[in-house]
Design a protein around this motif. Structure first.
Motif, short mmCIF file in Angstrom:
data_model
loop_
_atom_site.label_atom_id
_atom_site.label_comp_id
_atom_site.label_asym_id
_atom_site.label_seq_id
_atom_site.Cartn_x
_atom_site.Cartn_y
_atom_site.Cartn_z
N MET A 1 0.85 -1.18 0.00
CA MET A 1 0.00 0.00 0.00
C MET A 1 0.90 1.25 0.00
O MET A 1 1.88 1.31 0.72
N ILE A 2 0.53 2.24 -0.81
CA ILE A 2 1.32 3.46 -0.91
C ILE A 2 1.05 4.35 0.30
O ILE A 2 -0.10 4.54 0.71
N ASN A 3 2.09 4.88 0.84
CA ASN A 3 2.04 5.76 2.00
C ASN A 3 1.23 7.02 1.65
O ASN A 3 1.41 7.61 0.59
N GLU A 4 0.35 7.46 2.57
CA GLU A 4 -0.47 8.64 2.34
C GLU A 4 0.38 9.89 2.12
O GLU A 4 0.03 10.76 1.31
N LYS A 5 1.51 9.98 2.80
CA LYS A 5 2.39 11.14 2.62
C LYS A 5 2.91 11.21 1.18
O LYS A 5 2.96 12.29 0.59
N ILE A 6 3.25 10.07 0.62
CA ILE A 6 3.73 10.03 -0.76
C ILE A 6 2.61 10.43 -1.72
O ILE A 6 2.82 11.20 -2.66
N LEU A 7 1.40 9.93 -1.47
CA LEU A 7 0.26 10.30 -2.31
C LEU A 7 -0.02 11.80 -2.24
O LEU A 7 -0.30 12.44 -3.25
N ARG A 8 0.09 12.36 -1.05
CA ARG A 8 -0.13 13.80 -0.87
C ARG A 8 0.91 14.61 -1.65
O ARG A 8 0.57 15.57 -2.33
N GLN A 9 2.16 14.21 -1.55
CA GLN A 9 3.23 14.91 -2.27
C GLN A 9 3.02 14.82 -3.78
O GLN A 9 3.22 15.80 -4.50
N LYS A 10 2.60 13.67 -4.25
CA LYS A 10 2.35 13.48 -5.68
C LYS A 10 1.19 14.37 -6.14
O LYS A 10 1.26 15.01 -7.18
N ALA A 11 0.13 14.43 -5.34
CA ALA A 11 -1.02 15.27 -5.67
C ALA A 11 -0.63 16.75 -5.67
O ALA A 11 -1.01 17.50 -6.58
N GLN A 12 0.13 17.18 -4.68
CA GLN A 12 0.58 18.57 -4.62
C GLN A 12 1.42 18.92 -5.83
O GLN A 12 1.27 19.99 -6.41
N SER A 13 2.28 18.01 -6.23
CA SER A 13 3.11 18.25 -7.40
C SER A 13 2.25 18.43 -8.65
O SER A 13 2.48 19.34 -9.45
N SER A 14 1.25 17.59 -8.81
CA SER A 14 0.34 17.70 -9.96
C SER A 14 -0.43 19.02 -9.95
O SER A 14 -0.59 19.66 -10.99
N ILE A 15 -0.87 19.42 -8.77
CA ILE A 15 -1.59 20.69 -8.64
C ILE A 15 -0.68 21.85 -9.02
O ILE A 15 -1.07 22.76 -9.76
N HIS A 16 0.55 21.84 -8.54
CA HIS A 16 1.49 22.93 -8.82
C HIS A 16 1.80 23.02 -10.31
O HIS A 16 1.90 24.11 -10.86
N ILE A 17 1.96 21.88 -10.96
CA ILE A 17 2.21 21.88 -12.40
C ILE A 17 1.02 22.51 -13.13
O ILE A 17 1.20 23.36 -14.01
N ALA A 18 -0.19 22.13 -12.74
CA ALA A 18 -1.39 22.67 -13.39
C ALA A 18 -1.53 24.17 -13.14
O ALA A 18 -1.82 24.93 -14.07
N ILE A 19 -1.33 24.61 -11.92
CA ILE A 19 -1.45 26.04 -11.60
C ILE A 19 -0.36 26.83 -12.31
O ILE A 19 -0.61 27.92 -12.84
N LYS A 20 0.85 26.28 -12.36
CA LYS A 20 1.95 26.96 -13.06
C LYS A 20 1.59 27.14 -14.54
O LYS A 20 1.82 28.20 -15.11
N ASP A 21 1.02 26.11 -15.15
CA ASP A 21 0.58 26.22 -16.54
C ASP A 21 -0.50 27.29 -16.69
O ASP A 21 -0.50 28.05 -17.66
N LEU A 22 -1.40 27.37 -15.72
CA LEU A 22 -2.52 28.31 -15.78
C LEU A 22 -2.07 29.76 -15.61
O LEU A 22 -2.48 30.63 -16.37
N VAL A 23 -1.23 30.02 -14.62
CA VAL A 23 -0.89 31.41 -14.30
C VAL A 23 0.39 31.90 -14.97
O VAL A 23 0.65 33.10 -14.97
N GLY A 24 1.16 30.99 -15.51
CA GLY A 24 2.35 31.38 -16.26
C GLY A 24 3.40 32.09 -15.43
O GLY A 24 3.78 31.63 -14.36
N GLU A 25 3.83 33.25 -15.92
CA GLU A 25 4.95 33.98 -15.32
C GLU A 25 4.67 34.46 -13.89
O GLU A 25 5.61 34.75 -13.16
N THR A 26 3.40 34.58 -13.51
CA THR A 26 3.09 35.06 -12.17
C THR A 26 3.17 33.96 -11.11
O THR A 26 2.98 34.22 -9.93
N TYR A 27 3.46 32.74 -11.53
CA TYR A 27 3.52 31.62 -10.59
C TYR A 27 4.60 31.86 -9.54
O TYR A 27 5.70 32.31 -9.85
N VAL A 28 4.27 31.55 -8.30
CA VAL A 28 5.25 31.60 -7.21
C VAL A 28 5.28 30.23 -6.54
O VAL A 28 4.25 29.58 -6.38
N GLU A 29 6.48 29.82 -6.17
CA GLU A 29 6.65 28.53 -5.51
C GLU A 29 6.03 28.55 -4.11
O GLU A 29 6.02 29.58 -3.45
N GLN A 30 5.52 27.41 -3.70
CA GLN A 30 4.99 27.31 -2.35
C GLN A 30 6.14 27.20 -1.36
O GLN A 30 7.28 26.92 -1.73
#
Length: 97
Positions: A1-30
């Motif tokens: 079974m995959i650790n919940e922490k790993i799943l959370r990190q993977k989901a956050q990474s996917s969200i950041h990629i999508a938001i970065k694509d959406l907002v472009g140059e105004t993106y700021v790292e968390q």
């Protein structure tokens, strides 16, 4: 079974990629470290906007501020103003959800 922490990190990474694509140059790292209670002022305006944009995408909401809805102002007041947060929490407690 995959650790919940790993799943959370993977989901956050996917969200950041999508938001970065959406907002472009105004993106700021968390922040590298989680924001804990009392540290909400560490979240800057652009990070807050990105967070609202992620919520809007996930909930399929067209606008974060139109007519009587202003999620940007609501979240900034809630996170950055302790007195406003206390009042909002009291309202939520009275009205339930």
């Amino acid at each position: 079974m995959i650790n919940e922490k790993i799943l959370r990190q993977k989901a956050q990474s996917s969200i950041h990629i999508a938001i970065k694509d959406l907002v472009g140059e105004t993106y700021v790292e968390q922040s590298k470290e989680p924001i804990l209670y009392g540290e909400y002022p560490k979240i800057n305006r652009l990070q807050l906007v990105q967070g609202v944009r992620a919520l809007l995408l996930e909930c399929h909401i067209e606008h974060g501020s139109s007519c009587d809805v202003d999620l940007y102002t609501l979240l900034s007041a809630y996170l950055w103003d302790e007195e406003a947060r206390t009042e909002m929490n009291a309202i939520v407690k009275r009205h339930g959800a």
